[in-house]
Design a protein around this motif. Sequence first.
Motif, mmCIF file in Angstrom:
data_model
loop_
_atom_site.group_PDB
_atom_site.id
_atom_site.type_symbol
_atom_site.label_atom_id
_atom_site.label_comp_id
_atom_site.label_asym_id
_atom_site.label_seq_id
_atom_site.Cartn_x
_atom_site.Cartn_y
_atom_site.Cartn_z
ATOM 1 N N ILE A 168 0.856 -1.192 0.000
ATOM 2 C CA ILE A 168 0.000 0.000 0.000
ATOM 3 C C ILE A 168 0.887 1.236 0.000
ATOM 4 O O ILE A 168 1.586 1.503 0.969
ATOM 5 N N ASP A 169 0.853 1.967 -1.095
ATOM 6 C CA ASP A 169 1.660 3.182 -1.194
ATOM 7 C C ASP A 169 0.924 4.365 -0.576
ATOM 8 O O ASP A 169 1.497 5.130 0.181
ATOM 9 N N ARG A 170 -0.365 4.497 -0.896
ATOM 10 C CA ARG A 170 -1.139 5.582 -0.303
ATOM 11 C C ARG A 170 -2.627 5.324 -0.465
ATOM 12 O O ARG A 170 -3.039 4.582 -1.353
ATOM 13 N N VAL A 171 -3.408 5.954 0.400
ATOM 14 C CA VAL A 171 -4.863 5.961 0.328
ATOM 15 C C VAL A 171 -5.311 7.403 0.490
ATOM 16 O O VAL A 171 -4.913 8.067 1.445
ATOM 17 N N ASP A 172 -6.105 7.875 -0.463
ATOM 18 C CA ASP A 172 -6.657 9.222 -0.391
ATOM 19 C C ASP A 172 -8.172 9.135 -0.456
ATOM 20 O O ASP A 172 -8.722 8.414 -1.298
ATOM 21 N N VAL A 173 -8.833 9.874 0.430
ATOM 22 C CA VAL A 173 -10.297 9.940 0.446
ATOM 23 C C VAL A 173 -10.665 11.411 0.422
ATOM 24 O O VAL A 173 -10.195 12.185 1.257
ATOM 25 N N ASP A 174 -11.511 11.815 -0.546
ATOM 26 C CA ASP A 174 -11.921 13.217 -0.573
ATOM 27 C C ASP A 174 -13.249 13.397 0.158
ATOM 28 O O ASP A 174 -13.862 12.423 0.617
ATOM 29 N N GLU A 175 -13.688 14.642 0.264
ATOM 30 C CA GLU A 175 -14.884 14.953 1.049
ATOM 31 C C GLU A 175 -16.164 14.393 0.442
ATOM 32 O O GLU A 175 -17.197 14.314 1.114
ATOM 33 N N ASP A 176 -16.117 13.969 -0.832
ATOM 34 C CA ASP A 176 -17.287 13.389 -1.487
ATOM 35 C C ASP A 176 -17.291 11.859 -1.465
ATOM 36 O O ASP A 176 -18.144 11.231 -2.090
ATOM 37 N N GLY A 177 -16.329 11.260 -0.767
ATOM 38 C CA GLY A 177 -16.282 9.808 -0.662
ATOM 39 C C GLY A 177 -15.575 9.115 -1.810
ATOM 40 O O GLY A 177 -15.658 7.892 -1.940
ATOM 41 N N ARG A 178 -14.885 9.889 -2.637
ATOM 42 C CA ARG A 178 -14.091 9.276 -3.713
ATOM 43 C C ARG A 178 -12.765 8.811 -3.124
ATOM 44 O O ARG A 178 -12.103 9.560 -2.407
ATOM 45 N N VAL A 179 -12.408 7.573 -3.437
ATOM 46 C CA VAL A 179 -11.223 6.944 -2.852
ATOM 47 C C VAL A 179 -10.233 6.597 -3.957
ATOM 48 O O VAL A 179 -10.611 6.061 -4.993
ATOM 49 N N GLU A 180 -8.973 6.909 -3.695
ATOM 50 C CA GLU A 180 -7.872 6.453 -4.549
ATOM 51 C C GLU A 180 -6.938 5.621 -3.694
ATOM 52 O O GLU A 180 -6.525 6.054 -2.616
ATOM 53 N N VAL A 181 -6.632 4.428 -4.186
ATOM 54 C CA VAL A 181 -5.694 3.548 -3.524
ATOM 55 C C VAL A 181 -4.555 3.306 -4.499
ATOM 56 O O VAL A 181 -4.785 2.867 -5.628
ATOM 57 N N ALA A 182 -3.328 3.613 -4.083
ATOM 58 C CA ALA A 182 -2.154 3.372 -4.921
ATOM 59 C C ALA A 182 -1.384 2.192 -4.338
ATOM 60 O O ALA A 182 -1.057 2.184 -3.151
ATOM 61 N N LEU A 183 -1.134 1.207 -5.185
ATOM 62 C CA LEU A 183 -0.429 -0.003 -4.771
ATOM 63 C C LEU A 183 0.934 -0.079 -5.446
ATOM 64 O O LEU A 183 1.080 0.279 -6.610
ATOM 65 N N VAL B 90 -18.431 5.527 0.704
ATOM 66 C CA VAL B 90 -17.581 5.482 -0.486
ATOM 67 C C VAL B 90 -18.470 5.629 -1.722
ATOM 68 O O VAL B 90 -19.445 4.895 -1.889
ATOM 69 N N THR B 91 -18.135 6.600 -2.565
ATOM 70 C CA THR B 91 -18.923 6.846 -3.773
ATOM 71 C C THR B 91 -18.209 6.383 -5.039
ATOM 72 O O THR B 91 -18.854 6.142 -6.056
ATOM 73 N N GLU B 92 -16.900 6.265 -4.980
ATOM 74 C CA GLU B 92 -16.113 5.859 -6.155
ATOM 75 C C GLU B 92 -14.774 5.320 -5.666
ATOM 76 O O GLU B 92 -14.236 5.799 -4.665
ATOM 77 N N VAL B 93 -14.255 4.315 -6.365
ATOM 78 C CA VAL B 93 -12.962 3.731 -5.994
ATOM 79 C C VAL B 93 -12.086 3.639 -7.238
ATOM 80 O O VAL B 93 -12.498 3.077 -8.248
ATOM 81 N N LYS B 94 -10.893 4.190 -7.124
ATOM 82 C CA LYS B 94 -9.876 4.045 -8.165
ATOM 83 C C LYS B 94 -8.674 3.358 -7.544
ATOM 84 O O LYS B 94 -8.240 3.731 -6.455
#
Length: 109
Positions: free
Chosen positions: A34-49, A76-80
Amino acid sequence: MVSDRLDLTAQVMEVVADVRDPHLWLGLGQMGMIDRVDVDEDGRVEVALCYPCLGCPATEMIESSVRNRVGKLDGVTEVKVLRSWRRTWSKDDLDPAAVEPLREFGIQV
């Protein structure tokens, strides 16, 4: 709200850390992927592996598992899921508890 976002980030981290590498059956957290996890105020999530093997045949399976599990969390509204190239994975990224199972599997670390 900031505390809600921090709580959701912690939940995402926990879920992602427990996703298993299908070859070794260790969690991504134990593997140090797991390199990073970012969550914005609208529930969009980015996970970098960060992958130990550039040609890993299981990347799609791992990323699909992350998307499915994170997507089930409330809020969670979106996952990338991204493949991180910010750093190179190293055996030093391994959780110390992962070393023995890897050795038992025949992998020298």
